[in-house]
Design a protein around this motif. Sequence first.
Motif: not given
Length: 395
Positions: A37-41, A46-52, A4-9, A54-65
């Motif tokens: 930062v764009h990241f994949a996994g 995405g769950y772990a990025a939200n949980l752990r 999956e593709q994510f973006f953390a602001s 300390r500096v991200a504002s949001r974690v977004l899951w890319r569903v279309g482009s």
Amino acid sequence: MPAEQFFASCPRGLEAVLADELTALHAQPVKTVDGGVHFAGALTAGYAANLRSRVASRVLWRVGSARYRAVSSEQDIYVATQKVDWPKLFAVERTLRVNVSAIKAPVKSLDFITLRIKDAICDVFRTHRASGGKRPSIDTHTPDVRVHAFLTATDITLYVDFSGEPLFKRGYRREAGEAPLRENLAAGMLALSGWTPDITLLDPMCGSGTILCEAVQIAANRAPGIGRAFGFEKLANFDAKAWEGLRNAAYGAENNSIKTNIYGSDLRGDALALTRANLDELDLLDKVTLKQANVFEMPAPAATGIIVTNPPYGVRLEDRDALAAFYPKLGDTLKQKFSGWTAYILSSDMALAKRIGLAASKRTPLFNGALECRLFEYKLVAGSMRTMKPEAAPG
């Protein structure tokens, strides 16, 4: 199975810190851009990025482009949004909000584009057999699901918000002072300072204690998102068992019996009361030494250490005269009482370097919300820093 593709602001200026966090969480690949930062996994990344994080504002899951044309942008964006299988992502009973942002997009109105994207999502639900002709209700204040659309000059990217409420809302803050520092920015300042729990830390103008609260959670190895809910919990593909495993691992990694060298003070008793309330909410009040004191009069709590602080000066127009007198006196205090320390001072006053009378070894642009600031680094020695050669400065 493709990742999956994510973006953390994150606050601007903290992109490299966020990339390091995500790399430590085994998110791959990591690509840093302005503002995040764009990241994949797997979804669990995405769950772990939200949980752990300390500096991200949001974690977004890319569903279309998709690409769109300037001459038919509104219709192309509507069609691109309709191609996403929204009923597969969340139930029709969930309330919805759509946010649109753009850079150089050839559209006449972002408000109208927002409406068209909402219409496209709702039309997909109306024609879906399992939805029974129903459409999601719109809730702009406390929605169950947030959809984010980002437009460039030629492309639209659609995201589902994995975070819900912004991640700087840790869930512990019950009291906040005037213009509080955002929690993820405070954590980023600590990361940029190089502070680790074995180093003495002081915030001599702690306000409601945001820097101290972030520091003591780092010392206790407490996951910053452990006490709150997230947007991904309301999605159709939410893996409750995997999430429970991540949370249990985070709880097991905590060490609340730690001893710390974290100190905080403030001139105002009401500010210290807010700090105590927030630390108490974290059940970590006994891990921080607090004292009501004037920054110009307090002694250093150790021979060496790091100061990280956000002085409550210079935001309002009426503070200008006080600011002109405050910073020179602060510079003198740091030279006289904190030789051997390194100070990191956040300020929206770009003339701080001239006012304080010290030579800043580094200036890092940061944003506290929409307010542009600088994090000034000062390596402190007795006497004037301006006569020191850079390689001779301690710390």
